[in-house]
Design a protein around this motif. Structure first.
Motif, mmCIF file in Angstrom:
data_model
loop_
_atom_site.group_PDB
_atom_site.id
_atom_site.type_symbol
_atom_site.label_atom_id
_atom_site.label_comp_id
_atom_site.label_asym_id
_atom_site.label_seq_id
_atom_site.Cartn_x
_atom_site.Cartn_y
_atom_site.Cartn_z
ATOM 1 N N SER A 8 0.713 -1.185 0.129
ATOM 2 C CA SER A 8 0.135 0.079 0.120
ATOM 3 C C SER A 8 0.799 1.330 0.018
ATOM 4 N N GLY A 9 2.174 1.136 -0.176
ATOM 5 C CA GLY A 9 2.939 2.218 -0.179
ATOM 6 C C GLY A 9 2.716 3.105 -1.444
ATOM 7 N N LEU A 10 2.763 4.609 -0.918
ATOM 8 C CA LEU A 10 2.711 5.569 -2.121
ATOM 9 C C LEU A 10 3.661 5.384 -3.313
ATOM 10 N N PRO A 11 3.096 5.972 -4.412
ATOM 11 C CA PRO A 11 3.844 5.801 -5.615
ATOM 12 C C PRO A 11 5.241 6.449 -5.639
ATOM 13 N N ASP A 12 5.389 7.230 -4.761
ATOM 14 C CA ASP A 12 6.789 8.046 -4.691
ATOM 15 C C ASP A 12 7.588 7.525 -3.419
ATOM 16 N N ALA A 13 6.923 6.494 -2.776
ATOM 17 C CA ALA A 13 7.691 5.667 -1.754
ATOM 18 C C ALA A 13 8.979 5.110 -2.245
ATOM 19 N N PRO A 14 9.965 5.472 -1.424
ATOM 20 C CA PRO A 14 11.386 4.707 -1.869
ATOM 21 C C PRO A 14 11.228 3.133 -2.130
ATOM 22 N N LEU A 15 12.157 2.741 -2.998
ATOM 23 C CA LEU A 15 12.292 1.389 -3.474
ATOM 24 C C LEU A 15 13.272 0.557 -2.029
ATOM 25 N N HIS A 16 12.616 -0.241 -1.580
ATOM 26 C CA HIS A 16 13.221 -0.868 -0.301
ATOM 27 C C HIS A 16 14.170 -2.180 -0.811
ATOM 28 N N LEU A 17 15.452 -2.239 -0.898
ATOM 29 C CA LEU A 17 16.171 -3.268 -1.257
ATOM 30 C C LEU A 17 16.800 -4.219 -0.162
ATOM 31 N N ILE A 18 16.281 -5.461 -0.363
ATOM 32 C CA ILE A 18 16.877 -6.388 0.674
ATOM 33 C C ILE A 18 17.750 -7.208 0.305
ATOM 34 N N PHE A 19 19.085 -7.008 0.820
ATOM 35 C CA PHE A 19 20.532 -7.565 0.388
ATOM 36 C C PHE A 19 20.670 -8.827 1.206
ATOM 37 N N VAL A 20 20.952 -10.057 0.528
ATOM 38 C CA VAL A 20 21.067 -11.397 1.219
ATOM 39 C C VAL A 20 22.513 -11.817 0.784
#
Length: 480
Positions: A8-20
């Motif tokens: 439900s994030g806003l269109p301009d929400a940051p892209l969250h990168l999960i590093f493994v």
């Protein structure tokens, strides 16, 4: 595939990168450093902001860069080993058990993080974590395969895997229309790694993109070749390095009384005079070989800095006691050392290395030529890259047909290699100048690549924007 989770994030929400990252120090460092770069990042060249987090175990969580959130997964270590690099040699069952334990710990933790994420997200995982693309797909999140080896080594191994001839001469030309003529010995091919290639390639085929810790001026043609050989649907390959691998290590204090004693020692040496020797975080050399290396460095009559991150046994301890009392050389045993800063120091003129990719990149960034002494895995292929393509190194040992790569390298070979590297012998001056000039050119190209508007900066920006554009699509999240 399960339907994508409702975000439900806003269109301009940051892209969250999960590093493994994979659970080995040399693999963890570049991915953790990239996560640090991505935390709160917004480039002037893009409107897409990013945040980042790391999924890992308690041991590696302690090595994460400050300011990067870490999701910690409990890990039951086979044999008590928390780092794959520390598995004992010769135990054939150790590696599969470690990989299984890593999957059992990290896969559920990654899935839980993804399902709890509100807003656009993507997974960036080590290429050897073959299960990660599946987890990302099940959670409806795009996945990027991140290689912690270079594009040359990856491309050469793929070429051998896909196109190796039935009759395998020794030496042989890397087959399959490889972009540069390169000869390898059969003994230099990691058959164990090739045996797992079908598994890794099948997993990579489920990713939406591939990234390398490298840069265009260094490996663009080999990245293009690798892209042409990918399995499954076509996908893009991005060169996003060199990342600051040192960011995942303890901070090296560089000023005042707290300045690292290693750097203080280097401060008192003339420019370009010191030979730096280090064989990675585990220093996989036996007692006899450590003694030969110590003898060879002393006989070179060059000031040297020798770092043994692991204690190094009796030979390493003996060498440390002897050389710490000498003005000719310094040995640091049993602790981390600020390698990037060491290589960048004006006093360092050459690097005796095992050819691990992190070390190669740090040497290229610093413009330091190398004496190559590969020990395992793709390091032999990296040596060929340094010698035959970049021409910035000298070999410590020549590998003959049918050679035993475990054979003792005598002190004399070390002394001769250091002489060629630093220019002690007659007729060496022109070759030394040429190697140093090429190394300096690559250092300038590395700096340009990660600067604003540089090739790696641009590749990372494009990758982030394309991952963000996948948010909210009804189509396959693994198709950029």
């Amino acid at each position: 595939m399960s339907p994508p989770a409702e975000r439900s994030g806003l269109p301009d929400a940051p892209l969250h990168l999960i590093f493994v990252p994979f659970l080995a120090r040399s693999h963890f460092a570049p991915l953790a450093a990239k996560a640090a770069d991505a935390c709160g990042q917004r480039s002037r060249a893009t409107t897409t902001a990013t945040t980042a987090a790391i999924v890992t175990t308690p041991h590696f969580a302690s090595l994460a860069p400050p300011g990067v959130p870490v999701h910690v997964a409990g890990f039951r270590c086979p044999g008590g080993h928390e780092d794959f690099s520390h598995l004992p040699d010769g135990e054939a069952s150790s590696a599969p058990a470690f990989f299984s334990a890593a999957e059992a710990a990290l896969a559920p933790a990654l899935a839980a993080v993804l399902r709890a994420q509100d807003g656009p997200a993507a997974v960036v995982s080590d290429a050897v974590l073959y299960w990660a693309p599946r987890v990302a797909r099940e959670c409806g999140v795009p996945h990027v395969t991140f290689h912690t080896i270079g594009a040359f080594a990856a491309a050469a191994m793929v070429a051998v895997h896909l196109h190796r001839p039935e009759a395998f001469p020794d030496p042989f030309d890397v087959p399959g229309g490889f972009p540069h003529p390169v000869k390898l010995r059969r003994a230099q091919i990691n058959e164990e790694a090739l045996a797992h290639f079908p598994l890794f390639r099948a997993a990579e085929a489920k990713s939406c993109a591939v990234a390398f810790n490298s840069f265009s001026a260094l490996e663009a043609n080999f990245a293009a070749y690798y892209q042409s050989q990918l399995a499954g649907r076509p996908k893009k390959v991005f060169l996003v390095g060199p990342v600051r691998a040192a960011a995942a290590s303890p901070r090296a204090v560089t000023s005042g009384a707290e300045r690292d004693p290693i750097l203080q020692w280097l401060d008192g040496r003339p420019a370009g005079s010191v030979v730096y020797a280090c064989f990675g975080s585990t220093c996989a050399l036996g007692e006899s070989q450590l003694r030969e290396l110590a003898t060879g460095l002393r006989a070179s009559r060059r000031p040297f800095l020798w770092v043994i991150p692991t204690p190094g046994g009796e030979a390493g301890a003996s060498a440390a006691r002897e050389e710490r009392a000498s003005s000719h050389g310094m040995v640091v045993a049993g602790r981390w050392a600020p390698q990037a800063e060491i290589l960048a120091h004006r006093a360092v003129g050459g690097f005796v290395t095992h050819c691990g990719w992190n070390s190669v990149l740090e040497a290229m960034c610093a413009g330091v030529p190398l004496a190559t002494w590969p020990l395992r895995s793709e390091q032999f292929v990296n040596e060929a890259f340094l010698m035959e393509v970049l021409r910035v190194g000298v070999r410590v040992r020549e590998v003959a047909r049918g050679a035993d790569l475990e054979a003792l390298v005598p002190a004399g070979a070390v002394t001769r290699a250091v002489g060629r590297l630093m220019g002690d012998g007659q007729g060496e001056a022109e070759a030394v100048v040429a190697r140093r000039a090429r190394a300096k050119e690559l250092a300038a190209a590395a700096r340009a690549a990660v600067a604003e508007g540089g090739s790696s900066c641009g590749d990372w920006t494009r990758l982030v924007e394309e991952l963000k554009a996948l948010h909210g699509r009804d189509s396959d999240p693994q198709q950029l």
